[in-house]
Design a protein around this motif. Structure first.
Motif, PDB file in Angstrom:
ATOM      1  N   UNK A 212      12.846   2.458  -7.077  1.00  0.00           N
ATOM      2  CA  UNK A 212      13.189   2.848  -8.441  1.00  0.00           C
ATOM      3  C   UNK A 212      12.305   2.135  -9.470  1.00  0.00           C
ATOM      4  N   UNK A 213      11.743   2.902 -10.397  1.00  0.00           N
ATOM      5  CA  UNK A 213      10.972   2.343 -11.494  1.00  0.00           C
ATOM      6  C   UNK A 213       9.574   1.889 -11.141  1.00  0.00           C
ATOM      7  N   UNK A 214       9.113   2.188  -9.927  1.00  0.00           N
ATOM      8  CA  UNK A 214       7.778   1.726  -9.529  1.00  0.00           C
ATOM      9  C   UNK A 214       6.674   2.733  -9.833  1.00  0.00           C
ATOM     10  N   UNK A 215       7.050   3.914 -10.341  1.00  0.00           N
ATOM     11  CA  UNK A 215       6.046   4.953 -10.565  1.00  0.00           C
ATOM     12  C   UNK A 215       4.922   4.476 -11.486  1.00  0.00           C
TER      13      UNK A 215
ATOM     14  N   UNK B  51       0.823  -1.216   0.000  1.00  0.00           N
ATOM     15  CA  UNK B  51       0.000   0.000   0.000  1.00  0.00           C
ATOM     16  C   UNK B  51       0.853   1.261   0.000  1.00  0.00           C
ATOM     17  N   UNK B  52       2.045   1.190   0.614  1.00  0.00           N
ATOM     18  CA  UNK B  52       2.916   2.363   0.714  1.00  0.00           C
ATOM     19  C   UNK B  52       4.352   2.001   0.343  1.00  0.00           C
ATOM     20  N   UNK B  53       4.618   1.781  -0.923  1.00  0.00           N
ATOM     21  CA  UNK B  53       5.977   1.376  -1.337  1.00  0.00           C
ATOM     22  C   UNK B  53       7.040   2.412  -1.007  1.00  0.00           C
ATOM     23  N   UNK B  54       6.620   3.655  -0.740  1.00  0.00           N
ATOM     24  CA  UNK B  54       7.600   4.688  -0.372  1.00  0.00           C
ATOM     25  C   UNK B  54       8.283   4.371   0.962  1.00  0.00           C
ATOM     26  N   UNK B  55       7.721   3.429   1.721  1.00  0.00           N
ATOM     27  CA  UNK B  55       8.333   3.036   2.985  1.00  0.00           C
ATOM     28  C   UNK B  55       9.576   2.172   2.773  1.00  0.00           C
ATOM     29  N   UNK B  56       9.757   1.644   1.574  1.00  0.00           N
ATOM     30  CA  UNK B  56      10.961   0.884   1.267  1.00  0.00           C
ATOM     31  C   UNK B  56      12.116   1.841   0.994  1.00  0.00           C
ATOM     32  N   UNK B  57      13.367   1.400   1.135  1.00  0.00           N
ATOM     33  CA  UNK B  57      14.508   2.254   0.796  1.00  0.00           C
ATOM     34  C   UNK B  57      14.412   2.760  -0.641  1.00  0.00           C
ATOM     35  N   UNK B  58      15.064   3.872  -0.919  1.00  0.00           N
ATOM     36  CA  UNK B  58      14.935   4.530  -2.223  1.00  0.00           C
ATOM     37  C   UNK B  58      15.297   3.609  -3.385  1.00  0.00           C
ATOM     38  N   UNK B  59      16.354   2.801  -3.222  1.00  0.00           N
ATOM     39  CA  UNK B  59      16.756   1.948  -4.339  1.00  0.00           C
ATOM     40  C   UNK B  59      15.708   0.901  -4.675  1.00  0.00           C
ATOM     41  N   UNK B  60      14.865   0.561  -3.704  1.00  0.00           N
ATOM     42  CA  UNK B  60      13.794  -0.408  -3.952  1.00  0.00           C
ATOM     43  C   UNK B  60      12.562   0.254  -4.554  1.00  0.00           C
TER      44      UNK B  60
END
Length: 412
Positions: free
Chosen positions: A371-374, A360-369
């Motif tokens: 990448x490309x999920x937009x 639900x909140x992929x922004x909670x993962x580290x930045x490198x994880x």
């Protein structure tokens, strides 16, 4: 004449290495997906082994559950200590059978890289979370790690391991499908995992054949290490007693041997003597049975091993029965013990909670994880979350849960 009796196959004295024609030859490897110059000091399989040891995924095994969560005691096996034990047994089998010890070791060291935190509980939880989106399989995840997820080298993703190591990683338990591509065995119902099929499409691993004899040795080494170590850990944890173990005829016989040779031996030494004997009997059985199978097949090379109708490295029927009895005992007395089940239930909740929150909140993962999920679809997002979660150690997963939730299960 038995091939082991021929002069060319005699084992050298004083521990020198002997390599049989049916072994995997590092000088004749089928190569790497991305070609590299050879090393002047190490064979191709030595390089694979070293890359695995230096990988991030290998270091994380230190804090991943085997059966008991890391904080339950310093002496219980973790994925790392189990892996080291498997490696030792795999090398012993490889040396006795004239196989390439470095390849056997590389396969033993990499066989658990794809495991999640909290052992098989974490895998089952992630598989449920990924239902309808390819599921989760630790063998397929290990392949993803060594071909994609490790990001260490300037020229490629993954570790760029040799074909023989990748083949053994995927097929160490046997072929995945028949010659027409129909899945069988553990994949009959679910199909061969997509990660394996995806890689096979660009670097074919011959999924319908057996793996090398080295991979077969590593697979049996895993079974041997599991049986001996889980008995040791279960006794240490007080989940069962030496008297309970007498329900297993094979183990009862070993306990009788120990008692006859060392009358009155204290229990702690009896436990260690039992573990030694289990490993020794299993290893010696594999050597005898495999020598007989190899003699009957008389394989000219490693390819003949792959195209045989059955594994050439195997247990005898008697040890297959003993292995089955040990695993049945452990299932009842250990894996389904109320203490272990309680921890498994809490671990299952931790993994499922984290998956749903990160989905639900992929922004909670580290930045490198991130990448490309937009613009990623749900399948890609779910796989990314699964990859991230699978890489967590037990302690990291629990800390992450405490940061994101008010009520984290106490896994004790």
């Amino acid at each position: 004449m038995n091939v082991f009796d021929k002069a060319i196959f005699r084992r050298p004295l004083h521990g020198e290495r002997w390599r049989a024609p049916w072994s995997s030859d590092p000088a004749a490897t089928r190569g790497r997906l991305f070609p590299e110059e050879s090393s002047p000091t190490r064979s191709e399989f030595q390089r694979d082994r070293d890359r695995i040891i230096h990988s991030t995924a290998f270091r994380r095994l230190k804090h991943k559950t085997q059966v008991f969560v890391y904080h339950e005691g310093d002496h219980y096996r973790t994925r790392l200590t189990h892996t080291i034990e498997v490696s030792q047994i795999a090398r012993a089998l490889a040396r006795a059978l004239g196989l390439d010890e470095d390849l056997a070791e590389a396969l033993a060291l990499s066989h658990d890289l794809g495991h999640t935190p909290f052992g098989h509980t974490g895998e089952e939880a992630l598989d449920a979370c990924m239902k309808g989106f390819g599921g989760f399989d630790h063998n397929a995840q290990a392949l993803r790690i060594v071909t994609r997820l490790e990001r260490r080298y300037a020229g490629f993703d993954g570790l760029n391991l040799t074909w023989e190591t990748l083949e053994g990683l995927v097929k160490h338990n046997g072929p995945l499908c028949d010659a027409e591509g129909r899945p069988f065995g553990r994949y009959r119902a679910t199909g061969v995992p997509g990660a394996i099929l995806e890689y096979d499409a660009v670097h074919a691993l011959e999924l319908s054949t057996f793996a090398s004899a080295e991979a077969q040795a590593a697979a049996l080494a895993d079974d041997i290490a599991y049986d001996a170590a889980d008995i040791d850990d279960g006794l240490r944890a007080g989940l069962f007693t030496l008297a309970d173990l007498r329900a297993i005829p094979f183990v009862a016989g070993l306990l009788d041997e120990i008692a006859a040779r060392y009358p009155g031996l204290e229990s702690v030494r009896t436990v260690h003597e039992l573990g030694r004997r289990i490993i020794t009997r299993f290893v010696e059985d594999v050597i005898r049975e495999s020598e007989a199978r190899i003699a009957a097949l008389s394989p000219a090379d490693a390819s003949a091993v792959r195209h045989a109708r059955a594994p050439v490295v195997a247990f005898s029927p008697a040890i297959i029965a003993a292995d089955r009895d040990i695993k049945a005992f452990l299932f009842s007395y250990m894996y389904r013990h109320p203490r272990v089940v309680h921890v498994r239930e809490g671990a299952d909740r931790v993994v499922r909670d984290l998956f749903e929150r990160l989905l639900a909140e992929p922004r909670l993962m580290p930045l490198e994880w991130q990448e490309g999920l937009e613009s990623a679809d749900e399948a890609r997002l779910r796989r990314r979350v699964a990859d991230y979660l699978a890489g967590m150690t037990d302690s990291y997963a629990l800390d992450a849960h405490r940061r994101l939730f008010d009520d984290t299960p106490e896994l004790r």
